[in-house]
Design a protein around this motif. Sequence first.
Motif, short mmCIF file in Angstrom:
data_model
loop_
_atom_site.label_atom_id
_atom_site.label_comp_id
_atom_site.label_asym_id
_atom_site.label_seq_id
_atom_site.Cartn_x
_atom_site.Cartn_y
_atom_site.Cartn_z
N VAL A 106 1.09 -1.23 -0.52
CA VAL A 106 0.27 0.07 -0.06
C VAL A 106 0.45 0.80 0.23
N ASP A 107 0.62 2.68 -0.95
CA ASP A 107 1.42 3.46 -1.02
C ASP A 107 0.63 4.78 -1.24
N ILE A 108 0.56 5.22 -0.77
CA ILE A 108 -0.13 6.69 -0.86
C ILE A 108 0.66 7.84 -2.38
N ASP A 109 1.24 6.95 -2.94
CA ASP A 109 2.05 7.59 -4.16
C ASP A 109 2.53 6.78 -5.17
N ILE A 110 1.84 5.77 -5.98
CA ILE A 110 3.24 4.71 -6.19
C ILE A 110 3.67 5.47 -7.71
N ARG A 111 4.26 6.14 -7.77
CA ARG A 111 4.60 6.41 -9.16
C ARG A 111 4.85 5.72 -10.06
N ALA A 112 4.81 6.66 -11.22
CA ALA A 112 4.73 5.66 -13.05
C ALA A 112 5.36 4.95 -13.18
N HIS A 113 6.58 5.29 -13.23
CA HIS A 113 8.44 4.45 -13.01
C HIS A 113 8.35 3.30 -12.42
N ASN A 114 7.56 4.04 -10.82
CA ASN A 114 7.81 2.43 -9.54
C ASN A 114 6.99 1.38 -10.51
N ARG A 115 5.63 1.81 -10.43
CA ARG A 115 4.40 1.01 -10.67
C ARG A 115 4.83 -0.17 -12.07
N ALA A 116 5.70 0.55 -13.06
CA ALA A 116 6.15 -0.01 -14.17
C ALA A 116 7.03 -1.04 -14.61
N ALA A 117 8.40 -0.67 -13.44
CA ALA A 117 9.51 -1.33 -12.79
C ALA A 117 8.74 -2.56 -12.39
N ILE A 118 8.44 -2.16 -11.10
CA ILE A 118 7.49 -3.45 -10.63
C ILE A 118 7.02 -4.37 -11.31
N GLU A 119 6.03 -4.18 -11.79
CA GLU A 119 4.72 -4.66 -12.56
C GLU A 119 5.51 -5.72 -13.73
N ALA A 120 7.10 -4.92 -14.80
CA ALA A 120 7.33 -5.84 -15.39
C ALA A 120 8.50 -6.90 -14.64
N HIS A 121 8.35 -6.83 -13.46
CA HIS A 121 9.60 -8.00 -12.16
C HIS A 121 8.94 -9.34 -12.51
N PRO A 122 9.78 -10.27 -12.67
CA PRO A 122 9.02 -11.47 -12.54
C PRO A 122 8.81 -11.89 -11.57
N MET A 123 9.49 -10.93 -10.24
CA MET A 123 8.26 -11.41 -9.06
C MET A 123 6.69 -10.74 -8.80
N PHE A 124 5.94 -9.97 -10.09
CA PHE A 124 5.04 -9.70 -9.54
C PHE A 124 4.49 -10.07 -9.33
N ARG A 125 4.34 -11.44 -10.41
CA ARG A 125 3.62 -12.69 -10.22
C ARG A 125 2.81 -12.53 -8.12
N ARG A 126 3.81 -12.48 -7.70
CA ARG A 126 3.49 -12.48 -6.26
C ARG A 126 3.02 -11.11 -5.30
N ILE A 127 2.95 -10.25 -5.88
CA ILE A 127 2.79 -8.84 -5.60
C ILE A 127 1.12 -8.20 -6.27
N ASP A 128 1.04 -7.83 -5.05
CA ASP A 128 -0.65 -6.66 -5.44
C ASP A 128 -0.28 -5.19 -4.69
N MET A 129 -1.72 -3.72 -5.26
CA MET A 129 -0.87 -3.38 -5.09
C MET A 129 -2.08 -2.28 -4.53
N ILE A 130 -2.13 -1.80 -4.05
CA ILE A 130 -3.28 -0.44 -3.78
C ILE A 130 -2.60 1.07 -3.25
N GLN A 131 -2.88 1.98 -4.23
CA GLN A 131 -2.84 3.37 -3.57
C GLN A 131 -4.12 3.83 -3.53
N GLY A 132 -3.19 4.47 -2.54
CA GLY A 132 -4.05 5.44 -1.40
C GLY A 132 -3.43 5.87 0.19
N SER A 133 -4.01 5.97 1.32
CA SER A 133 -3.61 5.95 2.37
C SER A 133 -3.54 4.85 3.17
N SER A 134 -2.81 4.79 3.60
CA SER A 134 -2.85 3.54 4.76
C SER A 134 -3.52 3.40 5.73
N ILE A 135 -4.08 4.96 6.51
CA ILE A 135 -5.02 5.25 7.18
C ILE A 135 -6.74 6.14 7.01
#
Length: 247
Positions: A106-135
């Motif tokens: 969870v992150d309030i600001d998942i920057r586009a370049h970070n999101r793209a790199a995470i989604e392109a990573h082989p480990m992304f198959r185990r990752i989900d992301m939510i954008q928004g304030s954690s509280i």
Amino acid sequence: MTSPFENEVQQRLDDNGRNAQLKASADAFMHASTVPKYSYNFAWMGRPVIQYPQDIVAMQEIIWRVQPDLIIETGIAHGGSLIFSASMLELNAACGGPKDARVLGVDIDIRAHNRAAIEAHPMFRRIDMIQGSSIAPEIIEQVRARARAKPRVLVCLDSNHTHDHVLAELHAYAMLATVGSYCVVFDTIVEDLPAGIYPERTWGPGNNPKSALYEYLKDHPQFEIDRDMDHKLLISVAPQGYLKRVK
Ligand SMILES: C[S@@+](CC[C@H](N)C(=O)[O-])C[C@H]1O[C@@H](n2cnc3c(N)ncnc32)[C@H](O)[C@@H]1O
């Protein structure tokens, strides 16, 4: 049944806890390394991870021991800690652990370049992301929904480091950690560093993750500080931040 080697390790941890000189040296390193941003020097499988290597090893030990089905992380930044956690779950699965374990960031600001790199990573198959304030209530509800019915959940808090924010995160997420697992509160070190060391931040001594966790622990006996972890690591951004759920 503990082995002689494990007994030796335990003895050493106990000794470390009493070794004022060793502790002072570690504290001096933590102080001296914070301003030059030592924690920004590292990467995990190609993604920058904003951690000290000692804490990465600690997380590896915990992830192996707990064998979580879900790891919840607040604070994604470049994604290094998500990739790290996903890679550990991959290793657990390869060794007979949970096959479908996932990491939820969870992150309030998942920057586009970070999101793209995470989604392109082989480990992304185990990752989900939510954008928004954690509280934010709607984000808390989404995270809780994904944790529901998971047998083993591990929680890591590494987002906004003010007292109020971390306390709200603890109330929202700590009890999602299952018994025997952990809620790890990063950057408790802020309490132990001189005031003014983070001029561009609102947190400092008295207003940080450690002050928040002490307030939370007053009425949450379900958690204990893992002192062995502190004595083992000595160098850590999370002193007293490894909270083990014991009941
Ligand atoms: C220290 S970084 C996370 C580092 C990451 N866990 C790692 O190990 O590489 C903190 C992150 O928290 C995020 N953040 C700040 N305020 C937040 C909030 N209210 N809710 C969720 N994330 C927040 C920031 O956008 C930033 O990406």
